[in-house]
Scaffold this active site. Structure first.
Site, PDB file in Angstrom:
ATOM      1  N   ARG A  82       0.838  -1.212   0.000  1.00 37.59           N
ATOM      2  CA  ARG A  82       0.000   0.000   0.000  1.00 37.59           C
ATOM      3  C   ARG A  82       0.871   1.260   0.000  1.00 37.59           C
ATOM      4  O   ARG A  82       0.516   2.282  -0.591  1.00 37.59           O
ATOM      5  CB  ARG A  82      -0.950  -0.015   1.204  1.00 37.59           C
ATOM      6  CG  ARG A  82      -2.011   1.075   1.118  1.00 37.59           C
ATOM      7  CD  ARG A  82      -3.065   0.911   2.185  1.00 37.59           C
ATOM      8  NE  ARG A  82      -2.506   1.044   3.518  1.00 37.59           N
ATOM      9  CZ  ARG A  82      -3.162   0.747   4.646  1.00 37.59           C
ATOM     10  NH1 ARG A  82      -4.408   0.307   4.594  1.00 37.59           N
ATOM     11  NH2 ARG A  82      -2.600   0.900   5.828  1.00 37.59           N
ATOM     12  N   LYS A 185      -2.746   7.026   1.418  1.00 35.13           N
ATOM     13  CA  LYS A 185      -2.527   7.303   2.840  1.00 35.13           C
ATOM     14  C   LYS A 185      -1.505   8.432   2.952  1.00 35.13           C
ATOM     15  O   LYS A 185      -0.311   8.212   3.177  1.00 35.13           O
ATOM     16  CB  LYS A 185      -2.051   6.020   3.541  1.00 35.13           C
ATOM     17  CG  LYS A 185      -2.296   6.038   5.044  1.00 35.13           C
ATOM     18  CD  LYS A 185      -2.244   4.651   5.623  1.00 35.13           C
ATOM     19  CE  LYS A 185      -2.226   4.643   7.128  1.00 35.13           C
ATOM     20  NZ  LYS A 185      -3.419   5.207   7.755  1.00 35.13           N
ATOM     21  N   GLU A 221     -16.405   5.652   5.034  1.00 39.16           N
ATOM     22  CA  GLU A 221     -15.611   5.123   6.147  1.00 39.16           C
ATOM     23  C   GLU A 221     -15.566   6.190   7.227  1.00 39.16           C
ATOM     24  O   GLU A 221     -16.089   7.282   7.039  1.00 39.16           O
ATOM     25  CB  GLU A 221     -14.198   4.765   5.685  1.00 39.16           C
ATOM     26  CG  GLU A 221     -13.378   5.961   5.211  1.00 39.16           C
ATOM     27  CD  GLU A 221     -11.931   5.620   4.861  1.00 39.16           C
ATOM     28  OE1 GLU A 221     -11.439   4.562   5.283  1.00 39.16           O
ATOM     29  OE2 GLU A 221     -11.298   6.438   4.173  1.00 39.16           O
TER      30      GLU A 221
HETATM   31  N1  PLP Z   1      -9.336   4.191   6.894  1.00 44.79           N
HETATM   32  C1  PLP Z   1      -8.594   5.191   7.380  1.00 44.79           C
HETATM   33  C2  PLP Z   1      -8.982   6.563   7.039  1.00 44.79           C
HETATM   34  C3  PLP Z   1      -7.473   4.913   8.188  1.00 44.79           C
HETATM   35  O1  PLP Z   1      -6.737   5.916   8.687  1.00 44.79           O
HETATM   36  C4  PLP Z   1      -7.145   3.583   8.477  1.00 44.79           C
HETATM   37  C5  PLP Z   1      -5.960   3.261   9.260  1.00 44.79           C
HETATM   38  O2  PLP Z   1      -4.936   2.961   8.755  1.00 44.79           O
HETATM   39  C6  PLP Z   1      -7.959   2.578   7.956  1.00 44.79           C
HETATM   40  C7  PLP Z   1      -9.047   2.904   7.175  1.00 44.79           C
HETATM   41  C8  PLP Z   1      -7.684   1.143   8.252  1.00 44.79           C
HETATM   42  O3  PLP Z   1      -6.617   0.616   7.487  1.00 44.79           O
HETATM   43  P1  PLP Z   1      -5.738  -0.562   8.061  1.00 44.79           P
HETATM   44  O4  PLP Z   1      -6.654  -1.625   8.505  1.00 44.79           O
HETATM   45  O5  PLP Z   1      -4.904  -0.971   6.904  1.00 44.79           O
HETATM   46  O6  PLP Z   1      -4.941   0.003   9.172  1.00 44.79           O
HETATM   47  C1  COI Z   2      -3.824   3.321  11.528  1.00 47.00           C
HETATM   48  O1  COI Z   2      -4.739   2.656  11.994  1.00 47.00           O
HETATM   49  O2  COI Z   2      -2.687   2.869  11.337  1.00 47.00           O
HETATM   50  C2  COI Z   2      -4.011   4.697  11.155  1.00 47.00           C
HETATM   51  O3  COI Z   2      -3.268   5.203  10.380  1.00 47.00           O
HETATM   52  C3  COI Z   2      -5.062   5.442  11.783  1.00 47.00           C
HETATM   53  C4  COI Z   2      -4.487   6.727  12.267  1.00 47.00           C
HETATM   54  C5  COI Z   2      -5.524   7.734  12.132  1.00 47.00           C
HETATM   55  C6  COI Z   2      -3.921   6.584  13.634  1.00 47.00           C
END
Ligand code: PLP
Ligand code: COI
Length: 341
Positions: A82, A185, A221
């Site tokens: 990612r 991200k 989300e």
């Molecule tokens: N959506 C947002 C906006 C986030 O900041 C995060 C955190 O990383 C997620 C979703 C969840 O992604 P992941 O499960 O890869 O941490």
């Molecule tokens: C994560 O879950 O890793 C994120 O990036 C969320 C963040 C807003 C702390």
């Protein structure tokens, strides 16, 4: 090893100074060997593209101390991929997956005493990030990059003890809110949502729940995690071009299928709020956080009485965390032991 003097069982989700971070520089077409340093500051040229044109991306993953004392990562390769996707979208130099893995291993080993003990409920959060570090004034990508990774021991992002949280739909807070945070991200995407997230917190909600940017009809989300709902024996989660592809959600979809649930990935209309039996947030920081209620157009839709998760959410949480903590066997190959030096 003498463990750092921290109250690991009661850690918030916050920055803690550790012994070292690691940094690599990309210059003249190659990555250097990287350097561990205790320095918490970064020296940047004032014309760096990360400061002016938003060439900044990050990742978030966790490592866990297992019952046998070894340390394991969870789906590190997915975070690395990612990170490359985000880099590609912002025309930044992608970090090779092996370099990403090396950075995480080196920085975790250098901070072994900060890895929370098994059973504390805390984990070590790893934050890799990439900065456009070349001086440019015209709008163009940098030729030089800094790849840094720091770690910080963390507790729960929302509430402690698997307690349910309240969400609010964005239009109650900020009519100019974006749709979801976006599939890149990067800091810029989070900056665009800060006003809605902080506005929601000021009104007593854990997070804002975004609707799609175009029609404001479908759930995207939350400001820091993906979203799912349970309808009978079905796990439903939104598809949208403007949400982050959550690695936690991908994992939980697999667990849900293997537990005999049907899984639907589709646009989820906000009109369906009244039809959910359970709801939850998904993320590295959020893990699985049960949703107590969602407020929309002045009405509160309740999914968890007294903050207690529903039965499907509880089963998914137990299964996911047992693998992450190394309590259950990992039949999926999601976990990797951090090698000893
Ligand atoms: N959506 C947002 C906006 C986030 O900041 C995060 C955190 O990383 C997620 C979703 C969840 O992604 P992941 O499960 O890869 O941490
Ligand atoms: C994560 O879950 O890793 C994120 O990036 C969320 C963040 C807003 C702390």
């Amino acid at each position: 090893m003498e463990r750092a003097d921290l109250d690991f069982a009661n850690l918030p989700f916050a920055y803690v100074k550790t012994d070292a971070n690691i940094r690599y520089r990309f210059r003249d077409g190659r990555w250097d060997d990287g350097e561990l340093t205790p320095d918490e500051t970064v020296s940047l040229h004032m014309a760096s593209t990360c400061l002016h044109y938003g060439q900044e991306i990050f990742e978030g993953l966790k490592v866990f101390e297992r019952p046998d004392g070894r340390i394991q990562t969870f789906r590190l390769d997915e975070n690395a991929k990612r990170f490359q996707h985000s880099a590609g979208k912002l025309l930044m130099e992608p970090v090779p997956v092996d370099l990403f893995r090396e950075a995480v291993h080196r920085v975790v080993r250098a901070n072994r005493r900060f890895v929370p003990p098994y059973g504390s409920g805390a984990s070590l959060y790893v934050r890799p990030f990439l900065l456009g570090a070349g001086a440019e004034v015209g709008v163009k990508p940098s030729g030089e990059y800094l790849f840094l990774t720091f770690v910080t021991p963390v507790g729960p992002y929302y509430k402690a003890g698997f307690q349910a949280v309240k969400l609010v739909v964005e239009e109650e807070i900020d009519r100019a809110a974006p749709g979801g945070v976006g599939d890149v991200k990067c800091g810029g995407n989070y900056a665009a949502g800060l006003r809605a997230t902080i506005g929601a917190k000021e009104r007593g909600y854990a997070e804002v729940l975004y609707l799609d940017a175009r029609e404001k009809r479908y759930i995207d989300e939350s400001g820091s995690s993906n979203f799912y709902a349970i309808k009978g024996d079905t796990y439903v989660t939104p598809t949208s071009p403007s949400i982050l592809h959550s690695i936690t959600n991908k994992s939980v979809r697999r667990l849900a299928r293997d537990m005999g649930l049907a899984v639907e990935e589709r646009p989820v209309a906000v009109d369906e709020l009244g039809t959910f039996d359970e709801a939850g947030c998904l993320g590295t920081a959020a893990v699985i956080t049960p949703v107590e209620s969602i407020t929309y157009r002045g009405r509160e839709y309740v999914y968890a009485e007294d903050g207690q998760a529903g039965p499907v959410t509880a089963r998914l949480y137990e299964r996911l965390t047992a693998i992450q903590w190394g309590e259950a066997e990992d039949p999926y190959g999601w976990t990797e032991i951090v090698p000893e030096p």
